[in-house]
Every structure is written in structure tokens, then in C-alpha cells.
Design a protein around this motif. Structure first.
Motif: not given
Length: 114
Positions: A3, A92, A95-96, A98-100, A102-104, A106
Motif C-alpha cells: 500500500s 487489491e 478488495q480494500r 469491499n472490506q470498507q 462490509r465494515s460499514q 456490520s
């Protein structure tokens, strides 16, 4: 792909600071200036130019060039290696993001009052 760092007070601590000449960059990567020029021609990395017009590379660009060199050393054509590195970088980033997202999703949401 590693990164990128955020901007800092000292330019030499900044991954995007164009600190390395073409000769030094090629030496660090164990390659030739021609290899770095080829990466530029394939639009994998675009070095900044000094006031005198000389190419300057950042640490981030050197990491990208090192990954391309790995692929070329394994027998991949330079054109294909550049495309692979670009696709790896895009994956990459996706994916970053997507993870953000998903975090929002949850995070607990406040209950509506009636």
C-alpha cells in the motif's frame, strides 16, 4: 501490492516522493535503465521529471517495477507483466473498498423510535 503511504512532513518518508534517479533505481532493482523505460512505455509507471528533464522514481514505483521484474524473470513478457501488475493493483483496491463497505454494513445502526 504494497500500500501507498500518506503524505508526511519529510519528503524522504513519503512513498510517492521521486527520490531516485533512473540509474540508482535500476541499480536497486538489479536491472537496466532500458527496463525502466519499457515499463514507462507500457504505462505501468510514469516517472516524474526533474527540472533538468531527468526521470525520478518513488519507492512506490520501485515496488511496482520490482514486481514486474519478478514476472519477467519468470518468463512473462514485459507487456503481459505490466498488465498483470495493473490487474493485481486493481484487485487489491477493489478488495480494500469491499472490506470498507462490509465494515460499514456490520456497524450497529440506531433503532428507529416510533
Amino acid at each position: 501490492m504494497p500500500s501507498r503511504s500518506t503524505r508526511s512532513v519529510d519528503p524522504l518518508d513519503d512513498d510517492d516522493y521521486p527520490a531516485y534517479t533512473m540509474g540508482r533505481a535500476a541499480e536497486m532493482l538489479g536491472t537496466t535503465p532500458g527496463f525502466l523505460r519499457a515499463l514507462g512505455e507500457h504505462r505501468l509507471i510514469t516517472p516524474l521529471r526533474s527540472e533538468g528533464g531527468h526521470r525520478r522514481y518513488s519507492r512506490y514505483q520501485l515496488r511496482i517495477a520490482a514486481r514486474a521484474r519478478e514476472l519477467v524473470d519468470q518468463g512473462t513478457s514485459i507487456e503481459a507483466a505490466c498488465r498483470i501488475v495493473i490487474l493485481e493493483d486493481q484487485l487489491e483496491e477493489a478488495q480494500r473498498i469491499n472490506q470498507q463497505l462490509r465494515s460499514q454494513d456490520s456497524e450497529p445502526r440506531p433503532k428507529a423510535t416510533v
